[in-house]
Motif scaffolding. Structure first.
Motif, PDB file in Angstrom:
ATOM      1  N   GLY A   1      -1.675  12.459 -13.370  1.00  9.68           N
ATOM      2  CA  GLY A   1      -0.406  12.837 -12.772  1.00  9.68           C
ATOM      3  C   GLY A   1      -0.258  12.475 -11.313  1.00  9.68           C
ATOM      4  N   GLN A   2      -1.116  11.602 -10.798  1.00  6.42           N
ATOM      5  CA  GLN A   2      -0.996  11.174  -9.407  1.00  6.42           C
ATOM      6  C   GLN A   2       0.336  10.457  -9.211  1.00  6.42           C
ATOM      7  OE1 GLN A   2      -3.679  10.490 -11.377  1.00  6.42           O
ATOM      8  NE2 GLN A   2      -5.567  10.651 -10.214  1.00  6.42           N
ATOM      9  N   VAL A   3       0.874  10.588  -8.006  1.00  4.60           N
ATOM     10  CA  VAL A   3       2.130   9.952  -7.629  1.00  4.60           C
ATOM     11  C   VAL A   3       1.858   9.080  -6.406  1.00  4.60           C
ATOM     12  CG1 VAL A   3       4.487  10.376  -6.812  1.00  4.60           C
ATOM     13  CG2 VAL A   3       3.458  11.913  -8.496  1.00  4.60           C
ATOM     14  N   VAL A   4       2.385   7.855  -6.433  1.00  9.34           N
ATOM     15  CA  VAL A   4       2.227   6.950  -5.296  1.00  9.34           C
ATOM     16  C   VAL A   4       3.534   6.957  -4.509  1.00  9.34           C
ATOM     17  CG1 VAL A   4       1.764   4.583  -4.577  1.00  9.34           C
ATOM     18  CG2 VAL A   4       0.572   5.537  -6.563  1.00  9.34           C
ATOM     19  N   THR A   5       3.451   7.255  -3.209  1.00  3.52           N
ATOM     20  CA  THR A   5       4.629   7.347  -2.352  1.00  3.52           C
ATOM     21  C   THR A   5       4.428   6.499  -1.101  1.00  3.52           C
ATOM     22  OG1 THR A   5       3.792   9.242  -1.104  1.00  3.52           O
ATOM     23  CG2 THR A   5       5.037   9.725  -3.114  1.00  3.52           C
ATOM     24  N   ALA A   6       5.460   6.437  -0.291  1.00  2.00           N
ATOM     25  CA  ALA A   6       5.411   5.806   1.034  1.00  2.00           C
ATOM     26  C   ALA A   6       4.933   4.358   0.966  1.00  2.00           C
ATOM     27  CB  ALA A   6       4.555   6.625   1.997  1.00  2.00           C
ATOM     28  N   ALA A   7       5.449   3.594  -0.002  1.00  2.00           N
ATOM     29  CA  ALA A   7       5.047   2.187  -0.157  1.00  2.00           C
ATOM     30  C   ALA A   7       5.489   1.375   1.054  1.00  2.00           C
ATOM     31  CB  ALA A   7       5.658   1.608  -1.423  1.00  2.00           C
ATOM     32  N   ARG A   8       4.602   0.470   1.467  1.00  2.00           N
ATOM     33  CA  ARG A   8       4.934  -0.411   2.578  1.00  2.00           C
ATOM     34  C   ARG A   8       4.153  -1.710   2.434  1.00  2.00           C
ATOM     35  NH1 ARG A   8       1.146   3.170   4.206  1.00  2.00           N
ATOM     36  NH2 ARG A   8      -0.529   2.486   5.574  1.00  2.00           N
ATOM     37  N   VAL A   9       4.682  -2.752   3.050  1.00  2.00           N
ATOM     38  CA  VAL A   9       4.011  -4.047   3.088  1.00  2.00           C
ATOM     39  C   VAL A   9       2.979  -4.007   4.212  1.00  2.00           C
ATOM     40  CG1 VAL A   9       4.318  -6.524   3.536  1.00  2.00           C
ATOM     41  CG2 VAL A   9       6.040  -5.271   2.222  1.00  2.00           C
ATOM     42  N   VAL A  10       1.804  -4.564   3.956  1.00  6.91           N
ATOM     43  CA  VAL A  10       0.778  -4.677   4.991  1.00  6.91           C
ATOM     44  C   VAL A  10       0.301  -6.118   5.057  1.00  6.91           C
ATOM     45  CG1 VAL A  10      -0.019  -2.292   4.897  1.00  6.91           C
ATOM     46  CG2 VAL A  10      -1.039  -3.975   3.392  1.00  6.91           C
ATOM     47  N   LYS A  11      -0.057  -6.539   6.240  1.00 10.91           N
ATOM     48  CA  LYS A  11      -0.627  -7.867   6.436  1.00 10.91           C
ATOM     49  C   LYS A  11      -2.062  -7.868   5.927  1.00 10.91           C
ATOM     50  CE  LYS A  11       2.666  -9.897   8.821  1.00 10.91           C
ATOM     51  NZ  LYS A  11       3.486 -10.874   8.170  1.00 10.91           N
TER      52      LYS A  11
ATOM     53  N   GLY B   1       0.734  17.540  -4.623  1.00  9.99           N
ATOM     54  CA  GLY B   1       1.190  17.646  -3.250  1.00  9.99           C
ATOM     55  C   GLY B   1       0.153  17.348  -2.184  1.00  9.99           C
ATOM     56  N   VAL B   2      -1.051  16.995  -2.585  1.00 12.88           N
ATOM     57  CA  VAL B   2      -2.133  16.710  -1.636  1.00 12.88           C
ATOM     58  C   VAL B   2      -2.460  15.222  -1.696  1.00 12.88           C
ATOM     59  CG1 VAL B   2      -4.544  17.204  -1.037  1.00 12.88           C
ATOM     60  CG2 VAL B   2      -3.085  19.026  -1.938  1.00 12.88           C
ATOM     61  N   GLN B   3      -2.564  14.599  -0.512  1.00 14.24           N
ATOM     62  CA  GLN B   3      -2.892  13.174  -0.493  1.00 14.24           C
ATOM     63  C   GLN B   3      -4.348  12.955  -0.872  1.00 14.24           C
ATOM     64  OE1 GLN B   3      -2.048  10.910   3.062  1.00 14.24           O
ATOM     65  NE2 GLN B   3      -2.852   9.048   2.143  1.00 14.24           N
ATOM     66  N   HIS B   4      -4.551  11.978  -1.769  1.00 11.90           N
ATOM     67  CA  HIS B   4      -5.898  11.617  -2.247  1.00 11.90           C
ATOM     68  C   HIS B   4      -6.139  10.135  -2.043  1.00 11.90           C
ATOM     69  CE1 HIS B   4      -7.053  15.364  -4.351  1.00 11.90           C
ATOM     70  NE2 HIS B   4      -5.741  15.532  -4.401  1.00 11.90           N
ATOM     71  N   GLY B   5      -5.897   9.623  -0.874  1.00 11.64           N
ATOM     72  CA  GLY B   5      -6.182   8.225  -0.578  1.00 11.64           C
ATOM     73  C   GLY B   5      -4.964   7.332  -0.674  1.00 11.64           C
ATOM     74  N   PHE B   6      -5.232   6.051  -0.914  1.00 11.97           N
ATOM     75  CA  PHE B   6      -4.198   5.023  -0.907  1.00 11.97           C
ATOM     76  C   PHE B   6      -4.301   4.161  -2.157  1.00 11.97           C
ATOM     77  CE2 PHE B   6      -5.013   6.228   3.442  1.00 11.97           C
ATOM     78  CZ  PHE B   6      -3.736   6.349   3.970  1.00 11.97           C
ATOM     79  N   HIS B   7      -3.195   3.506  -2.493  1.00 16.19           N
ATOM     80  CA  HIS B   7      -3.158   2.595  -3.636  1.00 16.19           C
ATOM     81  C   HIS B   7      -2.583   1.262  -3.173  1.00 16.19           C
ATOM     82  CE1 HIS B   7      -2.929   1.160  -7.682  1.00 16.19           C
ATOM     83  NE2 HIS B   7      -1.634   0.987  -7.602  1.00 16.19           N
ATOM     84  N   TRP B   8      -3.197   0.169  -3.635  1.00 11.10           N
ATOM     85  CA  TRP B   8      -2.800  -1.188  -3.267  1.00 11.10           C
ATOM     86  C   TRP B   8      -2.282  -1.942  -4.480  1.00 11.10           C
ATOM     87  CZ3 TRP B   8      -3.817  -3.460   1.674  1.00 11.10           C
ATOM     88  CH2 TRP B   8      -4.466  -2.608   2.572  1.00 11.10           C
ATOM     89  N   TRP B   9      -1.287  -2.806  -4.282  1.00  7.09           N
ATOM     90  CA  TRP B   9      -0.774  -3.691  -5.312  1.00  7.09           C
ATOM     91  C   TRP B   9      -0.121  -4.884  -4.638  1.00  7.09           C
ATOM     92  CZ3 TRP B   9       1.428   0.833  -3.832  1.00  7.09           C
ATOM     93  CH2 TRP B   9       2.786   0.866  -3.539  1.00  7.09           C
ATOM     94  N   ASN B  10       0.579  -5.701  -5.394  1.00 14.52           N
ATOM     95  CA  ASN B  10       1.128  -6.953  -4.872  1.00 14.52           C
ATOM     96  C   ASN B  10       2.634  -7.033  -5.015  1.00 14.52           C
ATOM     97  OD1 ASN B  10      -1.661  -7.494  -6.243  1.00 14.52           O
ATOM     98  ND2 ASN B  10      -1.487  -8.948  -4.571  1.00 14.52           N
ATOM     99  N   ARG B  11       3.255  -7.705  -4.050  1.00 20.77           N
ATOM    100  CA  ARG B  11       4.645  -8.141  -4.173  1.00 20.77           C
ATOM    101  C   ARG B  11       4.594  -9.669  -4.153  1.00 20.77           C
ATOM    102  NH1 ARG B  11       8.585  -6.459   0.294  1.00 20.77           N
ATOM    103  NH2 ARG B  11       8.476  -4.441  -0.716  1.00 20.77           N
TER     104      ARG B  11
ATOM    105  N   VAL C   1       0.858  -1.186   0.000  1.00 21.39           N
ATOM    106  CA  VAL C   1       0.000   0.000   0.000  1.00 21.39           C
ATOM    107  C   VAL C   1       0.892   1.233   0.000  1.00 21.39           C
ATOM    108  CG1 VAL C   1      -0.281   0.184   2.519  1.00 21.39           C
ATOM    109  CG2 VAL C   1      -2.072   1.051   0.995  1.00 21.39           C
ATOM    110  N   GLY C   2       0.439   2.250  -0.688  1.00 19.73           N
ATOM    111  CA  GLY C   2       1.143   3.520  -0.728  1.00 19.73           C
ATOM    112  C   GLY C   2       0.139   4.661  -0.732  1.00 19.73           C
ATOM    113  N   GLU C   3       0.627   5.850  -0.485  1.00 18.83           N
ATOM    114  CA  GLU C   3      -0.215   7.050  -0.477  1.00 18.83           C
ATOM    115  C   GLU C   3      -0.277   7.620  -1.890  1.00 18.83           C
ATOM    116  OE1 GLU C   3       1.611   9.724   2.293  1.00 18.83           O
ATOM    117  OE2 GLU C   3       1.295   8.361   3.993  1.00 18.83           O
ATOM    118  N   VAL C   4      -1.468   8.045  -2.297  1.00 21.96           N
ATOM    119  CA  VAL C   4      -1.661   8.680  -3.602  1.00 21.96           C
ATOM    120  C   VAL C   4      -1.680  10.189  -3.396  1.00 21.96           C
ATOM    121  CG1 VAL C   4      -3.185   8.935  -5.596  1.00 21.96           C
ATOM    122  CG2 VAL C   4      -2.991   6.715  -4.440  1.00 21.96           C
ATOM    123  N   HIS C   5      -0.818  10.888  -4.143  1.00 17.94           N
ATOM    124  CA  HIS C   5      -0.736  12.345  -4.058  1.00 17.94           C
ATOM    125  C   HIS C   5      -0.967  12.957  -5.431  1.00 17.94           C
ATOM    126  CE1 HIS C   5       0.965  12.566   0.051  1.00 17.94           C
ATOM    127  NE2 HIS C   5       1.426  11.367  -0.261  1.00 17.94           N
ATOM    128  N   LEU C   6      -1.663  14.076  -5.453  1.00 18.02           N
ATOM    129  CA  LEU C   6      -1.844  14.868  -6.663  1.00 18.02           C
ATOM    130  C   LEU C   6      -1.604  16.316  -6.286  1.00 18.02           C
ATOM    131  CD1 LEU C   6      -2.624  15.046  -9.643  1.00 18.02           C
ATOM    132  CD2 LEU C   6      -5.016  15.296  -8.913  1.00 18.02           C
TER     133      LEU C   6
END
Length: 132
Positions: A91-101, A64-74, A57-62
């Protein structure tokens, strides 16, 4: 059972996305020309059911403002697989990716997850049981 490949899974997911499986927060902006919109969380769960690995999961920014979260797989190999990244056309940017249970039991969008999963099963046939 007929064998299928990753491209088959991708096609099944894409054929299964619809307004009724889109996240309620994203439904007003869902369109046929961007069917991945609002489907990242439940799509990542279906892929996790089939291929295992980690949920990311990561934060979605447009602008410079956060607009929710984005999920994907490893995947267990360490390869990251994101079949819904294309939804970000503005032009959204996904940042702060992390693994979640994976959360145990029914999820916030359980009914939509089950509907997406059922559509994928109709397309592909049997899938592994959900990891609940």
């Amino acid at each position: 059972m007929t064998p299928w490949n990753l491209l088959d899974l991708d096609r099944a997911l894409r054929a299964s996305w619809a307004a009724d499986t889109c996240s309620p927060d994203d439904q007003p902006d869902w369109m046929l020309d961007n069917p991945a919109w609002g489907h990242c969380d439940i799509t990542a769960l279906v892929i996790n059911d089939v291929l295992g690995g980690d949920l990311m999961v990561g934060e979605v920014h447009l602008d410079g403002v956060q607009h929710g979260f984005h999920w994907w797989n490893r995947l267990p190999s360490g390869v990251e697989l994101d079949v819904t990244r294309e939804q970000f056309m503005s032009g959204q940017v996904v940042t702060a990716a992390r693994v979640v249970k994976r959360p145990p039991g029914p999820l916030r969008r359980w009914d939509q997850y089950l509907l997406l999963r059922e559509r994928v099963i109709e397309y592909l046939g049997h899938l592994p049981e959900p990891a609940v």
